[in-house]
Structure formats: C-alpha cells, structure tokens
Design an enzyme around this catalytic site. Sequence first.
Site, PDB file in Angstrom:
ATOM      1  N   ASP A  45     -43.434  -9.276  31.031  1.00  0.00           N
ATOM      2  CA  ASP A  45     -42.149  -9.970  31.099  1.00  0.00           C
ATOM      3  C   ASP A  45     -41.274  -9.411  32.222  1.00  0.00           C
ATOM      4  OD1 ASP A  45     -42.050 -12.067  29.370  1.00  0.00           O
ATOM      5  OD2 ASP A  45     -40.499 -11.243  28.075  1.00  0.00           O
ATOM      6  N   ASP A 198     -38.172  -5.066  15.827  1.00  0.00           N
ATOM      7  CA  ASP A 198     -39.106  -4.229  15.078  1.00  0.00           C
ATOM      8  C   ASP A 198     -38.598  -3.965  13.656  1.00  0.00           C
ATOM      9  OD1 ASP A 198     -37.005  -2.723  16.004  1.00  0.00           O
ATOM     10  OD2 ASP A 198     -38.222  -1.199  16.988  1.00  0.00           O
TER      11      ASP A 198
END
Length: 280
Positions: A45, A198
């Site tokens: 990315d 996360d």
Amino acid sequence: MICFVGCGWIGSDGMNGMKVYKLSIGAACALEWPSDRVVIQVLDDSTDPAVKDLVEIECQRWKGKGVNIKYEVRGNRKGYKAGALKEGLKHDYVQECEFIAMFDADFQPESDFLLRTVPFLVHNPDIALVQTRWKFVNSDECLLTRFQEMSLDYHFKFEQEAGSIVYSFFGFNGTAGVWRISAIDDAGGWKDRTTVEDMDLAVRTALKGWKFVYVGAVKVRSELPSTFKAYRFQQHRWSCGPANLFKKMLVEILESKVCISVPNKGGRITTTRTILLTDI
C-alpha cells in the site's frame, strides 16, 4: 494450506522501507513449510512509485526461485491497513487457505515460525489466534528506543502472557500472529472504522467465543520508532483508537454474554462487564 500475508505498507519515510523490504520478504520466503501448501502474499500500500518498483522486483526474484509469492496492490488506499487486509482475503487462492500468518513490513520471522505456531491452531479448533512476541533489533539505538522496549516488555510479559496463562482474553498486536481464517469471517472480517483494526477484530472474535494463545518463546525481529515524530504518531494512534472503538462497541459489549479482559497497548477503559481496553 497456509496463507502467509506479508503486510507491506512500505514507505521511504517513517518505516524506512528502502532498507527493510528485502529483509522482510526474504524472511517470509525462507519460512519452513511444504512449498505446495504456502502462499506468500505481499500487500503493498506504499505511495512511493520507486519503492513499489523495488518491492515488485524483489517479489519477482523470489518467484523465479520457485517460491509461490503474490505481489498485490490496490487502486486506492481506502481503509488503509484494514482495507488492504480485507482486499487481500478476497483473492481466489486465499479461499484454499485455512490460516494467515501476518507480519508488518518491518518484521522478520525466524524460519521455524510456522512450525512453532500453526500446531496450536491445528490441534485446538477453538483457538482463533496465536500471538508471538516482538524482538527489537534497535532497542539500544537511543534513550527513546530503550524506554519503548521497557514499556512493550511489560505489555508482553504481564498483560499478554499472564492473560494467556489464566485463559483470559488479550488483544492482537496487529502483526507477528497467526489467525484462523474461519474465525476472522465469523467475527465479520476486517473493519476500517477505527485506527486499531487489530483490537477491533480481536474484541469481536472474543465476543464470538473464540480463544487466543500467546507464545512468548517465539520472537519476531522488528524495529522501534527511533525519532520523536514517528513515536508521537504511533502513540497517538494507539491512544485514540481504543477510545473510539469503545464508543462504537459499547452496546455490543454490554449485550454480549461473554465477559472479557482486553489488554492491548496503553491507557485503560473499563465497563461494568469487566471489559478492559489497554493501549501502550
């Protein structure tokens, strides 16, 4: 089948991607596992075209050596890390995989990482995640890195290891862990609604009744932020994210019959249902 996800948010600034991309990709490709049962997926990315070219060339180099490696880029950066992970799971070859070993761009696992972690998932169908410890290669670089090492050592030893020993919930650190794909799907997949994707996934998975295991004996090499600018950015994300997630999940947590204790990186927030969100 094991799907290794090399999470390549590699940039020429902050993450020092020009130095680490070869080490990280090389460590992933050196993992000991039957070659016909592992896929190395590099999710890039990064925004620097020069870095992208270098990473793609490195992936092609390993592919020429017979490694089953996939270099994946997106047309946009929607959702950032969570968005990249979500897109990474959509590829056809991932459908044949049962587990995902995740590493950020500056993490380098030892070659026996899968051999020491995957068996926990294979022999315990109720376990969703195996989390390992981080080993800091630049901890002696300056006073700032030494301070961070002490803080994170406390997090691993007294929050995650202790939580695992007493069968209490502990959070996913975002890297250096192995997930069961069916558990990710059961929890609703990756979401980009906060900066702590996360922790978001870990809490949702725990509320579904899945269990986690922490294996402190397995250590993965990584780097600590060595400048105050990088450290401040990291701490801002780790501090604001849990509070935002707490607001979004409060009703879901209160309605759940599962009581959990959630340790994950600094500041604490508690509720009447014994929910503890921590960020370092």
